[in-house]
Design a protein around this motif. Structure first.
Motif, mmCIF file in Angstrom:
data_model
loop_
_atom_site.group_PDB
_atom_site.id
_atom_site.type_symbol
_atom_site.label_atom_id
_atom_site.label_comp_id
_atom_site.label_asym_id
_atom_site.label_seq_id
_atom_site.Cartn_x
_atom_site.Cartn_y
_atom_site.Cartn_z
ATOM 1 N N ASP A 303 14.410 0.737 1.852
ATOM 2 C CA ASP A 303 12.963 0.953 1.862
ATOM 3 C C ASP A 303 12.268 -0.402 1.882
ATOM 4 O O ASP A 303 12.901 -1.437 1.648
ATOM 5 C CB ASP A 303 12.519 1.747 0.632
ATOM 6 C CG ASP A 303 11.200 2.489 0.878
ATOM 7 O OD1 ASP A 303 10.595 2.287 1.945
ATOM 8 O OD2 ASP A 303 10.783 3.272 -0.001
ATOM 9 N N THR A 305 8.274 -2.600 1.092
ATOM 10 C CA THR A 305 6.976 -2.576 0.429
ATOM 11 C C THR A 305 6.327 -3.945 0.562
ATOM 12 O O THR A 305 6.992 -4.940 0.853
ATOM 13 C CB THR A 305 7.151 -2.223 -1.065
ATOM 14 O OG1 THR A 305 5.873 -2.080 -1.674
ATOM 15 C CG2 THR A 305 7.906 -3.322 -1.801
ATOM 16 N N ASP A 386 13.276 6.830 3.996
ATOM 17 C CA ASP A 386 12.176 7.773 3.835
ATOM 18 C C ASP A 386 11.804 8.278 5.228
ATOM 19 O O ASP A 386 12.535 8.055 6.191
ATOM 20 C CB ASP A 386 10.990 7.147 3.098
ATOM 21 C CG ASP A 386 10.313 6.037 3.893
ATOM 22 O OD1 ASP A 386 10.505 5.960 5.125
ATOM 23 O OD2 ASP A 386 9.590 5.234 3.276
ATOM 24 N N PRO A 416 9.382 11.535 -3.816
ATOM 25 C CA PRO A 416 9.799 10.147 -4.026
ATOM 26 C C PRO A 416 10.945 9.998 -5.003
ATOM 27 O O PRO A 416 11.630 8.982 -4.992
ATOM 28 C CB PRO A 416 8.520 9.485 -4.565
ATOM 29 C CG PRO A 416 7.678 10.603 -5.088
ATOM 30 C CD PRO A 416 7.983 11.776 -4.221
ATOM 31 N N GLU A 423 13.635 2.344 -5.489
ATOM 32 C CA GLU A 423 12.325 2.090 -6.110
ATOM 33 C C GLU A 423 12.498 1.334 -7.421
ATOM 34 O O GLU A 423 11.679 0.468 -7.762
ATOM 35 C CB GLU A 423 11.609 3.429 -6.350
ATOM 36 C CG GLU A 423 11.512 4.286 -5.107
ATOM 37 C CD GLU A 423 10.087 4.490 -4.640
ATOM 38 O OE1 GLU A 423 9.174 4.224 -5.423
ATOM 39 O OE2 GLU A 423 9.916 4.904 -3.484
ATOM 40 N N ARG A 424 13.539 1.631 -8.164
ATOM 41 C CA ARG A 424 13.780 0.899 -9.417
ATOM 42 C C ARG A 424 14.167 -0.550 -9.127
ATOM 43 O O ARG A 424 13.811 -1.457 -9.884
ATOM 44 C CB ARG A 424 14.871 1.599 -10.238
ATOM 45 C CG ARG A 424 14.369 2.846 -10.953
ATOM 46 C CD ARG A 424 15.401 3.362 -11.950
ATOM 47 N NE ARG A 424 16.581 3.906 -11.294
ATOM 48 C CZ ARG A 424 16.687 5.155 -10.865
ATOM 49 N NH1 ARG A 424 15.684 6.003 -11.018
ATOM 50 N NH2 ARG A 424 17.790 5.578 -10.281
#
Length: 694
Positions: A303, A305, A386, A416, A423-424
């Protein structure tokens, strides 16, 4: 592409001598000279395979570079219909190939069989106990084929795989119609998407006069491949009406029915049945995160960001803004598999670069002076994304499915929690690293408070890349991780223990890295005219390829690199190699190393100034003038316009902003800036304090 794997009793070349692999106990491999009674040697597997003298023993070298040619798999020379047929046959015999590895105690194959082929097992049946003959019977029933057909597929695959295990699929290519394919009177009928003419849906061979080709093409595209689903008889009537209008004899119905049969069934169903057919051809496995990753590289989550930090221009200290970071994490060990940082927004090209970084050796000791190696590399079994368009597109699917022979899974939409592991990781990098560096924007305005990120920004994008590389390699991989078992809670330890269960990962040898990068490049179809190949107002030509000159309807497979527009690769018909072709207009020297984004900006600038018509090729002089003029405009905007700085970061040539264009605050920041060694010392101190608190 050669994918290598180290196995017990396998042979490797090391310092010019041949060794036999006696034992694999990750991270240690034990070797013994072949035909020699000397002592065995033990070596760290990462040090072994990254040594310049190392080569895995293999019988065929698939890639060669000579006279501008790069050799590729014969599969790349197939038309779409033949390629689909190979994929279908491989899918049929896949459980039988896995059974062979299961009998050799290959744990990943055992897991894959249970994940994907439970329908071939009875309740509580262990695949290790199944005999091949019984499994062939069950596969034959599942696909409504004879046992004999499946045995033939399997035998043909093994025949080729015996020479080189990575290319067994070539044995599944059908020879049906091969004689007809190479007839001199063949004509190529290219079928384009009716709404997107630049998109080629299929190419088929027909033996009709030239005047019939545009008629058949028009009716198939505009009347047959539509949601109206007109009958074949009606389509034949429409074609013969147009034949009459154009003064040519009608086509026999049986001839047209044969042409219909040659069009890819996938194309026909997608165009005539729309979304109803998508699930049939684009099966998406979702919810994988409900299953536990059972070994290293079983599942990698990827992912990206925006980063919680503002970075500066390393030359003048002007603040550019927040770059993007793409991360991939091995769910089993929590080792970071890939990292890519740049100002390029989410795109297929960005995903490609991140995957490339994950598969290949990182060489962090050499590049950044890390204490440890970034040991995780190689090809994952499954990659989870995703549902962003940069992931869910044909280019990425082909990269993963065909080049890497891996699998893709997508998170369920609006859930999510299924991407919790990645994400962690992003959260950990923010709290332990980025939020402790000068220029951090924190996660929200409440955490940020009155802190001025822009005024305190001190680090360039390369500084941040180096800090994170050192953090991941020397700190994160050796920190306790709450998501791992208590008896093996360090990512590096968990990774090594897992390798003992699954064996070492498949990898790309250093000598094949450049060729691997070429294999990842996107593909399109273009004609070769007297000018050469034209792509976005650029001309590519090679004198030795003049025999390819043909009508514009005849198109060739082309690979291109959007990060360097100075060359392309083109595949001549009925050959298995691509030929490198340099750009000739604009001149090679003018755009060497230039990416497509930069060139697009230059063309836009010239058009806005009225110096270039839309389809005109920019000259050498115009490009140089555009560079100079665009640089002046950027200099004017550079001080106040952060978007301009980010735009410039995506370009190859950098604007030299004078000191008079930097405001006083930026001067103070630059003059008072800590040395990089001091920044790293402070960062490590913060990391250590954070670890002690945990």
């Amino acid at each position: 592409m050669n994918i290598s794997e180290l196995k017990l009793n396998g042979e490797v070349n090391y310092y010019g001598m041949t060794y036999i692999i006696l034992a694999i106990d990750p991270p240690i491999i034990t070797l013994k000279r072949k035909n020699n009674s000397g002592d065995a040697i033990s070596i760290n597997y990462f040090e072994l395979i990254t040594n310049p003298s190392f080569h895995a023993k293999r019988s065929i070298k698939r890639f060669i570079e000579k006279d501008n040619s790069v050799y590729f798999s014969v599969l790349d020379s197939l038309d779409e219909k033949k390629r689909e047929e190979v994929s279908k046959r491989l899918k049929i015999i896949r459980p039988l190939l896995l059974l062979e590895k299961i009998k050799q105690s290959h744990f990943p194959s055992y897991v894959e069989f249970l994940e994907n082929y439970k329908d071939l097992l009875k309740e509580n049946e262990n695949p290790e106990k199944i005999k091949q003959e019984l499994l062939i019977e069950r596969v034959a029933i599942k696909y409504s084929l004879s046992d004999r057909t499946i045995k033939r597929y399997l035998a043909n695959y093994r025949k080729v795989a015996h020479e080189n295990p990575a290319y067994g699929e070539e044995g599944l290519i059908s020879n049906a119609g091969a004689g007809y394919k190479y007839r001199n009177d063949n004509k190529t009928l290219i079928i384009n998407h009716p709404k997107h003419p630049e998109m080629i849906l299929d190419q088929i061979q027909i033996r009709l006069s030239d005047e019939y080709i545009p008629i058949i093409k028009e009716v198939i595209e505009n009347d047959y491949l539509t949601l109206q689903r007109k009958s074949k008889a009606k389509i034949i009537d429409l074609i013969n009406i147009k034949c009459s209008i154009n003064g040519v004899p009608p086509i026999k119905p049986e001839t047209m029915y044969k042409i219909f049969e040659r069009i890819s069934s996938k194309v026909v169903e997608r165009m005539r049945f729309g979304t109803k057919s998508i699930n049939k051809y684009e099966e998406v496995n979702r919810g994988f995160a409900n299953n536990e990753a059972l070994y290293p590289l079983h599942l990698v989550e990827i992912d990206h960001t925006r980063m919680d930090i503002e970075v500066i221009d390393e030359k003048n200290g002007a603040v550019k803004g927040n770059p993007w970071i793409t991360l991939g994490i091995d769910v089993y060990s929590r080792m970071v598999w890939c990292m890519y940082i740049s100002f390029e927004p989410p795109s297929a090209n960005r995903v490609r670069k991140a995957i490339q970084q994950g598969v290949l050796f990182k060489n962090t000791k050499e590049l950044y002076g890390t204490f440890n190696d970034w040991e995780i590399f190689g090809i994952p079994h499954t990659m989870q994304f995703d549902n962003g368009p940069e992931f869910n597109n044909r280019a990425i699917k082909r990269l993963v499915d065909e080049t890497l022979k891996s699998n893709i899974r997508f998170r369920p939409i609006a859930t999510p929690r299924y991407g919790g592991t990645i994400e962690r990781l992003i959260g950990t990098i923010n709290t332990q690293v980025l939020h402790n560096l000068n220029g951090t924007t924190k996660s929200n305005i409440f955490d940020k408070g009155e802190y001025d990120s822009t005024e305190n920004a001190l680090l360039s994008i390369e500084n941040v890349r180096e800090i994170l590389t050192k953090y991941i390699t020397d700190i994160y991989h050796f920190q306790k991780h709450a998501g791992l078992p208590l008896d093996c809670n360090l990512p590096m330890t968990r990774f090594h223990e897992g390798l003992k269960k699954r064996g070492l990962p498949e990898f790309i040898e250093s000598e094949d890295e450049d060729l691997f990068k070429v294999s990842l490049l996107p593909t399109l179809y273009k004609p070769y005219t007297r000018d050469g190949v034209r792509i976005d107002n650029r001309i590519y030509r090679l004198n030795s390829l003049s025999h390819l000159i043909d009508k514009r309807e005849v198109k060739y497979r082309v690979k291109y690199d959007i990060d360097d527009i100075s060359y392309i690769y083109i595949k001549p018909p009925n050959e298995n190699n691509y030929v490198k072709v340099n750009i000739v207009n604009p001149p090679y020297e003018t755009v060497q190393g230039m990416n497509a984004y930069t060139y697009k900006l230059l063309l836009k600038y010239l058009r806005d100034k009225g110096e270039l018509r839309r389809n005109k090729i920019a000259t050498d002089e115009q490009i140089l003038q555009a560079k100079a003029a665009l640089q002046k405009d950027i200099e004017k905007m550079y001080k106040t316009n952060r978007k301009t700085r980010q735009q410039l970061e995506r370009m190859e040539w950098k604007v030299e902003v004078t000191k008079t264009n930097i405001n006083q605050k930026e001067k103070v920041n630059k003059d008072n800036k800590l040395t990089y060694e001091q920044l790293m010392a402070n960062a490590v101190k913060i990391f250590n304090e954070s670890s002690d608190e945990n």
